[in-house]
Design a protein around this motif. Structure first.
Motif, PDB file in Angstrom:
ATOM      1  N   ASN A 241       0.894  -1.269  -0.025  1.00 48.37           N
ATOM      2  CA  ASN A 241       0.040  -0.060  -0.020  1.00 48.37           C
ATOM      3  C   ASN A 241       0.806   1.284   0.080  1.00 48.37           C
ATOM      4  O   ASN A 241       0.339   2.033   0.687  1.00 48.37           O
ATOM      5  CB  ASN A 241      -0.989   0.121   1.256  1.00 48.37           C
ATOM      6  N   ASN A 242       1.757   1.051  -1.025  1.00 46.19           N
ATOM      7  CA  ASN A 242       2.495   2.644  -0.973  1.00 46.19           C
ATOM      8  C   ASN A 242       1.754   3.448  -1.880  1.00 46.19           C
ATOM      9  O   ASN A 242       1.504   3.406  -3.043  1.00 46.19           O
ATOM     10  CB  ASN A 242       4.120   2.140  -1.470  1.00 46.19           C
ATOM     11  N   PRO A 243       1.660   4.793  -1.311  1.00 47.12           N
ATOM     12  CA  PRO A 243       0.855   5.861  -1.986  1.00 47.12           C
ATOM     13  C   PRO A 243       1.634   6.166  -3.202  1.00 47.12           C
ATOM     14  O   PRO A 243       0.959   6.722  -4.075  1.00 47.12           O
ATOM     15  CB  PRO A 243       0.670   7.076  -1.058  1.00 47.12           C
ATOM     16  N   ARG A 244       3.012   5.986  -3.465  1.00 42.50           N
ATOM     17  CA  ARG A 244       3.634   6.695  -4.486  1.00 42.50           C
ATOM     18  C   ARG A 244       4.161   5.796  -5.633  1.00 42.50           C
ATOM     19  O   ARG A 244       3.934   6.042  -6.784  1.00 42.50           O
ATOM     20  CB  ARG A 244       5.105   7.458  -3.891  1.00 42.50           C
TER      21      ARG A 244
END
Length: 360
Positions: A169-172
């Protein structure tokens, strides 16, 4: 003697370019994208997934063997080399029979030494070039080990593909780049060209350019970009694919910097590096002084039966340093990693004082 892939990469204008769809979908799709790639870019290699190792079993897992002639013929018709991913010995047998020019080993396979060994054994004697993606977890030795297994099987025409590392779940990023890993590979194996895969690192076409630019700034030799005639209708990974014309536009925006510079520029850089070296000496002198005080604290803790870890004090220290990161023009991530390393080294020194017989 036929020119090796490594030689093609080394003598090509940067970046050496591999382009094509995530998945082969039809003969028409492959011919169209190969033609447009050849017309719009300087790509040397056409890529397409034939077998797709997907996370969930109901996802599209590739057209399979029937797609191999689509890939090979589209590449040949447009003056390109062909490449696809192999994950087992059967895949190797089929691509060699079909005349695929280059094999690549995917990240989900590189992580498994047994699978890499199976592929190496199946490729033995073929002389085919092989590109190896980094394993899904940030383990440099696993990546190097894959190259070594191939080399022991007599395969020497090798290149690495940096596609990032799986995170939750990395936003970038779809896959965290962890640039220090491919940089370490360059240090350990300077003979291996590295091709960056911005498509899998970003997961979004709008983020391809900054990742590709950083790869060029780090002196990577090439790029592998997922390219589709109609990305929105792609059967897999539609979000990260671009059209050949969009790829051309992106490449035109890349700034390609030189590794070799003039003697005058080298002298100016040497003066600046000397300043950095002097500052580094002072930093390490300060670190040594700090650890001597940590040992004094260790003696006090030992004599008063106090635990090494003081959680509340540590939390306050971290919070204070992180709050000052922006003012110091340092990233919070760097400050956190630096403080964690400092803390662990301090614990090591105190442990040596408090429990001298336990070692590190």
């Amino acid at each position: 003697m036929e020119e090796k892939l490594i030689q093609k990469i080394q003598r090509s204008d940067r970046p050496f370019l591999v382009a094509g769809p995530c998945s082969a979908e039809s003969a028409e799709q492959m011919e169209m994208v190969a033609r447009d790639i050849a017309l719009n870019t300087h790509a040397q290699v056409l890529r397409a997934g034939i077998w797709k190792p997907r996370t969930r079993p109901d996802s599209f897992e590739g057209v399979g063997q029937i797609g191999l002639p689509w890939l090979v013929e589209a590449a040949k018709n447009n003056g390109l080399l062909s490449t696809t991913e192999v994950a087992n010995a059967k895949h190797v047998e089929l691509i060699l029979k079909a005349g695929v020019d280059i094999a690549w080993i995917g990240a989900r396979t590189t992580v498994n030494p047994f699978a890499v060994q199976e592929i190496a054994d199946a490729l033995k004697g073929s002389g085919i070039p092989v590109m190896v993606k980094n394993p899904i977890n940030p383990d440099l030795n696993l990546w190097i080990g894959a190259f070594e297994r191939l080399e022991k099987a007599g395969l020497t025409d090798l290149a690495g593909i940096h596609r990032g590392f799986s995170v939750y779940n990395n936003p970038r990023y779809r896959n965290q780049p962890n640039w220090e890993i491919p940089i370490a590979l360059k240090e350990e194996r300077p003979d291996l060209p590295i091709i960056c895969d911005p498509s899998h690192i970003s997961g979004k076409r709008e983020n391809l350019l900054p990742i590709a630019q950083k790869a060029m700034d780090l002196n990577f030799e090439g790029l592998i970009i997922e390219t589709h005639p109609n990305p929105e209708k792609a059967w897999s990974d539609a979000r990260q694919q671009v059209t050949p014309t969009a790829l051309r536009e992106m490449l035109s925006q890349l700034t390609l910097r030189r590794e070799l510079i003039s003697e005058d520029a080298q002298n100016k850089m040497l003066l600046m590096r000397d300043k950095i070296s002097g500052l580094d000496d002072k930093i390490f002198e300060l670190l040594t002084a700090r650890m001597l005080i940590s040992e004094e604290i260790g003696v006090f803790k030992r004599d008063n039966d106090i635990t090494i870890l003081q959680q509340e004090h540590w939390k306050k220290m971290i919070a204070t340093r992180l709050s000052k990161a922006t003012d110091l023009n340092l990233s919070e991530a760097f400050v956190r990693e630096f403080m964690d390393a400092l803390h662990q080294e301090s614990i090591r020194h105190q442990t040596k004082v408090m429990n001298p017989n336990l070692g590190d």
